[in-house]
Enzyme design. Structure first.
Site, mmCIF file in Angstrom:
data_model
loop_
_atom_site.group_PDB
_atom_site.id
_atom_site.type_symbol
_atom_site.label_atom_id
_atom_site.label_comp_id
_atom_site.label_asym_id
_atom_site.label_seq_id
_atom_site.Cartn_x
_atom_site.Cartn_y
_atom_site.Cartn_z
ATOM 1 N N HIS A 119 -8.577 0.718 4.055
ATOM 2 C CA HIS A 119 -7.338 0.006 4.378
ATOM 3 C C HIS A 119 -6.231 1.018 4.605
ATOM 4 C CE1 HIS A 119 -4.292 0.104 1.134
ATOM 5 N NE2 HIS A 119 -5.313 0.386 0.350
ATOM 6 N N CYS A 120 -5.188 0.554 5.267
ATOM 7 C CA CYS A 120 -4.015 1.383 5.524
ATOM 8 C C CYS A 120 -2.787 0.492 5.402
ATOM 9 C CB CYS A 120 -4.113 2.052 6.889
ATOM 10 S SG CYS A 120 -4.188 0.889 8.269
ATOM 11 N N ARG A 121 -1.780 0.735 6.173
ATOM 12 C CA ARG A 121 -0.556 -0.068 6.115
ATOM 13 C C ARG A 121 -0.737 -1.400 6.835
ATOM 14 N NH1 ARG A 121 3.401 -0.736 9.711
ATOM 15 N NH2 ARG A 121 5.395 -1.489 8.951
#
Length: 157
Positions: A119-121
């Site tokens: 996951h990221c932003r």
């Protein structure tokens, strides 16, 4: 309203063009994504939603890797996630088991693991992470497309 023929054309285009390797494609207001297999053939990205990720975390059945930069990770994170910035991901996934575990203080992911989630932003970098992982043989890896933004919105409810 979009006609069936237009929708079919857009969807067909998005999943048959290998040049989009790991990128989000937007056409006519629709978004889709594709990630290439090691043989160059695209397939739809494996996506985990908020409810699935929440259940995986509750069951302690996820290897959650946050591919944001360290400063973003320090500002707020999903519990039990491990920070491996996208620029270091390929090198990190290539590490032998012991060095990986010493560096990140967690069990090293195995290529056959089906509980790896990136996951990221907002989902763009995690989609790139997914492409890297798949190319390296972690073919069951997935990504949380909503990213930290989606997580935070759900958690505030």
């Amino acid at each position: 309203m979009i006609s069936y023929q237009v929708l079919r054309c857009v969807c067909s285009f998005a999943v048959t063009k290998p040049a989009f390797q790991g990128r989000v494609i937007s056409a006519c207001g629709l978004k889709t994504s594709s990630v290439n297999h090691s043989d160059g053939q695209p397939y739809p990205a494996s996506v985990v939603n908020y409810e699935q990720l929440k259940a995986m975390l509750a069951n302690h059945s996820v290897q959650l890797f946050d591919v944001r930069n360290p400063d973003e990770f320090q500002a707020g994170r999903i519990p039990d996630s491990i920070n491996i910035p996208l620029g270091q991901l390929e090198e990190s996934l290539k590490l032998p088991q012991k060095p990986f575990e010493l560096q990140f203080k967690v069990k090293a992911p195995l290529k056959e693991d089906d509980n790896i989630v990136f996951h990221c932003r907002s989902g763009n970098r995690s989609l790139s992470a997914l492409a890297i992982a798949h190319r390296l043989g972690f073919i069951k890896a997935r990504h949380y497309a909503g990213g930290y933004i989606d997580w935070e919105a759900h958690e505030k409810k």
